[in-house]
Design a protein around this motif. Sequence first.
Motif, PDB file in Angstrom:
ATOM      1  N   SER A  31       0.826  -1.202   0.000  1.00  0.00           N
ATOM      2  CA  SER A  31       0.000   0.000   0.000  1.00  0.00           C
ATOM      3  C   SER A  31       0.863   1.256   0.000  1.00  0.00           C
ATOM      4  CB  SER A  31      -0.951   0.005   1.201  1.00  0.00           C
ATOM      5  OG  SER A  31      -0.240   0.161   2.412  1.00  0.00           O
ATOM      6  N   VAL A  32       2.120   1.125   0.450  1.00  0.00           N
ATOM      7  CA  VAL A  32       3.016   2.278   0.523  1.00  0.00           C
ATOM      8  C   VAL A  32       3.939   2.349  -0.698  1.00  0.00           C
ATOM      9  CG1 VAL A  32       4.918   3.306   1.832  1.00  0.00           C
ATOM     10  CG2 VAL A  32       2.942   2.361   3.038  1.00  0.00           C
ATOM     11  N   LEU A  33       4.432   1.207  -1.165  1.00  0.00           N
ATOM     12  CA  LEU A  33       5.352   1.210  -2.303  1.00  0.00           C
ATOM     13  C   LEU A  33       4.657   1.743  -3.547  1.00  0.00           C
ATOM     14  CD1 LEU A  33       7.089  -2.243  -1.895  1.00  0.00           C
ATOM     15  CD2 LEU A  33       8.015  -0.014  -1.343  1.00  0.00           C
ATOM     16  N   PRO A  34       5.352   2.555  -4.340  1.00  0.00           N
ATOM     17  CA  PRO A  34       4.744   3.084  -5.571  1.00  0.00           C
ATOM     18  C   PRO A  34       4.449   1.964  -6.565  1.00  0.00           C
ATOM     19  CG  PRO A  34       6.828   4.204  -5.072  1.00  0.00           C
ATOM     20  CD  PRO A  34       6.699   3.061  -4.115  1.00  0.00           C
ATOM     21  N   GLN A  35       3.235   1.940  -7.102  1.00  0.00           N
ATOM     22  CA  GLN A  35       2.841   0.912  -8.057  1.00  0.00           C
ATOM     23  C   GLN A  35       3.686   0.968  -9.325  1.00  0.00           C
ATOM     24  OE1 GLN A  35       0.609  -1.589  -7.578  1.00  0.00           O
ATOM     25  NE2 GLN A  35       0.640  -0.843  -5.474  1.00  0.00           N
ATOM     26  N   GLY A  38       6.501  -1.481  -9.949  1.00  0.00           N
ATOM     27  CA  GLY A  38       6.230  -2.865 -10.333  1.00  0.00           C
ATOM     28  C   GLY A  38       6.577  -3.891  -9.270  1.00  0.00           C
ATOM     29  N   ALA A  39       6.583  -3.500  -8.021  1.00  0.00           N
ATOM     30  CA  ALA A  39       6.902  -4.439  -6.951  1.00  0.00           C
ATOM     31  C   ALA A  39       5.810  -5.494  -6.826  1.00  0.00           C
ATOM     32  CB  ALA A  39       7.045  -3.689  -5.624  1.00  0.00           C
ATOM     33  N   VAL A  40       6.222  -6.747  -6.720  1.00  0.00           N
ATOM     34  CA  VAL A  40       5.301  -7.853  -6.500  1.00  0.00           C
ATOM     35  C   VAL A  40       5.896  -8.770  -5.446  1.00  0.00           C
ATOM     36  CG1 VAL A  40       4.268  -7.863  -8.812  1.00  0.00           C
ATOM     37  CG2 VAL A  40       6.306  -9.196  -8.386  1.00  0.00           C
ATOM     38  N   PRO A  41       5.051  -9.415  -4.659  1.00  0.00           N
ATOM     39  CA  PRO A  41       5.572 -10.350  -3.658  1.00  0.00           C
ATOM     40  C   PRO A  41       6.308 -11.505  -4.335  1.00  0.00           C
ATOM     41  CG  PRO A  41       3.253  -9.898  -3.275  1.00  0.00           C
ATOM     42  CD  PRO A  41       3.608  -9.295  -4.598  1.00  0.00           C
TER      43      PRO A  41
END
Length: 66
Positions: A31-35, A38-41
């Motif tokens: 929710s904090v990282l900028p979309q 492209g961060a994904v788990p």
Amino acid sequence: VKELMVFLDVAVFEIILAYLEKRDWKEAFFSVLPQRKGAVPLGEVNDSFKHALSGKEDEDNDSDSN
């Protein structure tokens, strides 16, 4: 360098606040990282993304052989 440290301090603070609200670390981080980054788990990369990566690598290899 100082600006980066301030940004990181703020980001860590926002992640901790989000965790306190959501009680879920994964939700807090994403929710904090900028979309746009492209961060994904880990382990949740979808097939189209994997295909795009493999296609990109193929293109790079093709251009090297020319």
